[in-house]
Structure formats: structure tokens, C-alpha cells
Scaffold this motif. Structure first.
Motif, PDB file in Angstrom:
ATOM      1  N   LEU A 190       0.986  -1.242   0.041  1.00 34.11           N
ATOM      2  CA  LEU A 190      -0.187  -0.116   0.027  1.00 34.11           C
ATOM      3  C   LEU A 190       0.715   1.291  -0.065  1.00 34.11           C
ATOM      4  CD1 LEU A 190      -2.817   1.437   0.108  1.00 34.11           C
ATOM      5  CD2 LEU A 190      -2.556   1.169   2.569  1.00 34.11           C
ATOM      6  N   ILE A 191       1.860   1.312   0.756  1.00 35.50           N
ATOM      7  CA  ILE A 191       2.880   2.252   0.645  1.00 35.50           C
ATOM      8  C   ILE A 191       3.468   2.614  -0.457  1.00 35.50           C
ATOM      9  CG2 ILE A 191       4.884   3.181   1.908  1.00 35.50           C
ATOM     10  CD1 ILE A 191       4.348   1.940   4.329  1.00 35.50           C
ATOM     11  N   TYR A 192       3.731   1.729  -1.298  1.00 38.57           N
ATOM     12  CA  TYR A 192       4.678   1.768  -2.496  1.00 38.57           C
ATOM     13  C   TYR A 192       3.625   2.007  -3.375  1.00 38.57           C
ATOM     14  CZ  TYR A 192       6.719   0.119  -6.844  1.00 38.57           C
ATOM     15  OH  TYR A 192       7.200   0.182  -8.277  1.00 38.57           O
ATOM     16  N   VAL A 193       2.325   1.850  -3.533  1.00 37.99           N
ATOM     17  CA  VAL A 193       1.270   2.258  -4.451  1.00 37.99           C
ATOM     18  C   VAL A 193       1.211   3.535  -4.416  1.00 37.99           C
ATOM     19  CG1 VAL A 193      -1.035   1.778  -5.266  1.00 37.99           C
ATOM     20  CG2 VAL A 193       0.321  -0.214  -4.711  1.00 37.99           C
ATOM     21  N   LEU A 194       0.913   4.008  -2.925  1.00 38.82           N
ATOM     22  CA  LEU A 194       0.442   5.530  -2.688  1.00 38.82           C
ATOM     23  C   LEU A 194       1.758   6.308  -3.152  1.00 38.82           C
ATOM     24  CD1 LEU A 194      -1.315   5.234   0.716  1.00 38.82           C
ATOM     25  CD2 LEU A 194      -2.252   5.651  -1.375  1.00 38.82           C
ATOM     26  N   GLY A 195       2.912   5.885  -2.858  1.00 40.89           N
ATOM     27  CA  GLY A 195       4.267   6.772  -3.315  1.00 40.89           C
ATOM     28  C   GLY A 195       4.174   6.868  -4.644  1.00 40.89           C
ATOM     29  N   THR A 196       4.029   5.440  -5.391  1.00 49.71           N
ATOM     30  CA  THR A 196       3.918   5.676  -7.033  1.00 49.71           C
ATOM     31  C   THR A 196       2.891   6.664  -7.399  1.00 49.71           C
ATOM     32  OG1 THR A 196       4.922   3.504  -7.016  1.00 49.71           O
ATOM     33  CG2 THR A 196       3.961   4.284  -9.093  1.00 49.71           C
ATOM     34  N   PHE A 197       1.696   6.567  -6.953  1.00 49.37           N
ATOM     35  CA  PHE A 197       0.658   7.605  -7.444  1.00 49.37           C
ATOM     36  C   PHE A 197       1.108   8.988  -7.017  1.00 49.37           C
ATOM     37  CE2 PHE A 197      -3.018   9.918  -5.990  1.00 49.37           C
ATOM     38  CZ  PHE A 197      -3.789  10.121  -7.101  1.00 49.37           C
ATOM     39  N   PHE A 198       1.668   9.302  -5.909  1.00 51.39           N
ATOM     40  CA  PHE A 198       2.065  10.725  -5.539  1.00 51.39           C
ATOM     41  C   PHE A 198       3.214  11.194  -6.523  1.00 51.39           C
ATOM     42  CE2 PHE A 198       0.322   9.967  -0.941  1.00 51.39           C
ATOM     43  CZ  PHE A 198      -0.738  10.852  -1.263  1.00 51.39           C
ATOM     44  N   GLU A 199       4.161  10.296  -6.891  1.00 50.57           N
ATOM     45  CA  GLU A 199       5.233  10.525  -7.837  1.00 50.57           C
ATOM     46  C   GLU A 199       4.501  10.876  -9.295  1.00 50.57           C
ATOM     47  OE1 GLU A 199       9.222   8.306  -9.824  1.00 50.57           O
ATOM     48  OE2 GLU A 199       8.273   7.561  -8.127  1.00 50.57           O
ATOM     49  N   ALA A 200       3.586   9.974  -9.651  1.00 50.39           N
ATOM     50  CA  ALA A 200       2.988  10.496 -10.822  1.00 50.39           C
ATOM     51  C   ALA A 200       2.215  11.624 -10.871  1.00 50.39           C
ATOM     52  CB  ALA A 200       1.941   9.020 -11.135  1.00 50.39           C
ATOM     53  N   VAL A 201       1.578  12.095  -9.863  1.00 51.47           N
ATOM     54  CA  VAL A 201       0.778  13.290  -9.660  1.00 51.47           C
ATOM     55  C   VAL A 201       1.897  14.372  -9.672  1.00 51.47           C
ATOM     56  CG1 VAL A 201      -0.556  14.833  -8.206  1.00 51.47           C
ATOM     57  CG2 VAL A 201      -1.388  12.120  -8.481  1.00 51.47           C
ATOM     58  N   THR A 208       4.782  14.444 -11.001  1.00 50.33           N
ATOM     59  CA  THR A 208       5.277  14.417 -12.218  1.00 50.33           C
ATOM     60  C   THR A 208       4.368  15.352 -13.201  1.00 50.33           C
ATOM     61  OG1 THR A 208       6.806  12.264 -12.201  1.00 50.33           O
ATOM     62  CG2 THR A 208       6.394  13.125 -14.096  1.00 50.33           C
ATOM     63  N   PHE A 209       3.041  14.758 -13.073  1.00 49.18           N
ATOM     64  CA  PHE A 209       2.150  15.580 -13.996  1.00 49.18           C
ATOM     65  C   PHE A 209       2.000  17.034 -13.792  1.00 49.18           C
ATOM     66  CE2 PHE A 209      -2.276  16.922 -14.666  1.00 49.18           C
ATOM     67  CZ  PHE A 209      -2.414  16.752 -16.014  1.00 49.18           C
ATOM     68  N   LEU A 210       2.142  17.364 -12.780  1.00 47.77           N
ATOM     69  CA  LEU A 210       2.046  18.842 -11.931  1.00 47.77           C
ATOM     70  C   LEU A 210       3.381  19.418 -12.674  1.00 47.77           C
ATOM     71  CD1 LEU A 210       0.430  18.598  -8.689  1.00 47.77           C
ATOM     72  CD2 LEU A 210      -0.741  19.294 -10.647  1.00 47.77           C
TER      73      LEU A 210
END
Length: 76
Positions: free
Chosen positions: A7-18, A20-22
Motif C-alpha cells: 500500500l505504501i509503495y502504491v501510494l508513493g507511486t501515485f504521488f510520484e505520478a501526480v 510528475t504530471f504537475l
């Protein structure tokens, strides 16, 4: 424990993607960038014009040199 780390890995990847998008879509300095590009294009055009003028002068001088060289060869 494995589920928590996943879960921590998935959330970290999600925040990283957001993030990067920003970062990619961030355009607060777009006007500055456009001005810089416009100035660089104008400078490039000025350098090109100067180069063409110098090239024209050089070719004129080379033709005059060749003419004088031929005259000198004919007088000798």
C-alpha cells in the motif's frame, strides 16, 4: 505486513505520478520562455544577416584578388 508495504509503495507511486504530471503541466513562466525564444530567434536572424553580408564582401574581395592576380601575371 506485506499488504502495508504494498500500500505504501502504491501510494508513493501515485504521488510520484501526480507530482510528475504537475511538473510537466506547470506553465507559470511560459511568457518568460516565449520572450526568450523570441529574442533568440531575432538574434539568430541578425547573425544570419551579418554572415550573409560578410560572405558577399568576401566573395567580392576574392574576385577582385583574382582579377588583380591575372593582371599581374599578364604584365610579367
Amino acid at each position: 505486513m506485506h499488504d502495508v508495504s504494498t500500500l505504501i509503495y502504491v501510494l508513493g507511486t501515485f504521488f510520484e505520478a501526480v507530482a510528475t504530471f504537475l511538473a510537466v503541466t506547470h506553465t507559470s513562466h511560459k511568457e518568460d520562455t516565449d520572450d526568450i525564444i523570441k529574442n533568440l530567434k531575432a538574434e539568430r536572424d541578425n547573425f544570419k544577416q551579418d554572415y550573409l553580408l560578410e560572405r558577399k564582401r568576401r566573395l567580392e574581395i576574392e574576385t577582385k584578388y583574382e582579377e588583380l592576380k591575372k593582371k599581374l601575371e599578364n604584365t610579367v
